[in-house]
Design an enzyme around this catalytic site. Structure first.
Site, mmCIF file in Angstrom:
data_model
loop_
_atom_site.group_PDB
_atom_site.id
_atom_site.type_symbol
_atom_site.label_atom_id
_atom_site.label_comp_id
_atom_site.label_asym_id
_atom_site.label_seq_id
_atom_site.Cartn_x
_atom_site.Cartn_y
_atom_site.Cartn_z
ATOM 1 N N ASP A 129 0.853 -1.184 0.000
ATOM 2 C CA ASP A 129 0.000 0.000 0.000
ATOM 3 C C ASP A 129 0.885 1.229 0.000
ATOM 4 O O ASP A 129 1.977 1.213 0.570
ATOM 5 C CB ASP A 129 -0.901 0.021 1.244
ATOM 6 N N ASP A 143 -7.069 -1.438 -4.428
ATOM 7 C CA ASP A 143 -8.120 -1.046 -3.481
ATOM 8 C C ASP A 143 -9.052 -0.021 -4.114
ATOM 9 O O ASP A 143 -10.278 -0.090 -3.952
ATOM 10 C CB ASP A 143 -7.511 -0.456 -2.211
#
Length: 193
Positions: A129, A143
């Site tokens: 991330d 995401d």
């Protein structure tokens, strides 16, 4: 004799779904690789002041880093989601639904690649991330694809667009209209034009 586009639309829409999914996977993996080669873990760089930052973090849990000890469970769930979308997607005749399901499939598959192939072990890999917004957990392109896909599911459902491309009427309104509750044009609509 009337013909319809059902035989040709289904394969074309499924190909569109797969192309959207593949594009999402490629963009997700390319951005993750760029981040891994550019940043060290925890390093943060301002992109748009403090509003948007790139920060490399590794997430072994689900959304918001929940369930970090159950990575293998999320791997199995994500695998089932990808397979379910592939199964359902073969029946899609709507361009909008093909794009929507393609985004969701690509997003799930992008993070699934991390879970399968990244350290610490297969099925237990940490998701990369790197996008940080104020007061929000760090996330990635995959995401984003899942979230946009989920929003589109809600929008398409409220608009009444079925996966076959037809507009689904509200049966309650149809019954009310049949009872004469609607305006005077209801019984004459489409006649004599």
């Amino acid at each position: 004799m009337t013909t319809n586009d059902d035989t040709g639309a289904r394969p074309r829409r499924f190909v569109l779904l797969l192309l959207v999914a593949l594009t999402a996977i490629i963009v997700d993996l390319a951005t993750k690789q760029w981040v891994l080669s550019t940043f060290s873990e925890g390093e943060s760089v301002d992109v748009i002041g403090s509003f948007l930052q790139f920060t490399l973090v590794f997430n072994t849990g689900a959304a918001f880093s929940l369930g970090t000890g159950y990575t293998w469970v999320f791997t199995i769930i994500a695998s089932c989601v990808v397979l379910a979308i592939a199964y359902i997607g073969r029946r899609v005749r709507s361009v909008w639904w093909a794009v929507t399901l393609g985004l969701m499939m690509g997003g799930a598959a992008g993070n699934l690649v991390d879970r399968f192939f990244r350290d610490p072990a297969p099925f237990h890999g940490a998701v990369v991330d790197f996008i940080r917004l104020p007061n929000y957990p760090v996330f990635n392109i995959a995401d984003s694809c899942v979230v946009v896909g989920a929003i589109l599911v809600v929008v398409l459902t409220f608009k009444g667009l079925g996966m076959d491309g037809a507009i689904v009427e509200d049966t309650r309104e149809t019954k009310k209209t049949r009872k004469g509750r609607g305006g005077p044009d209801d019984s004459t609509e489409g006649k004599g034009q």
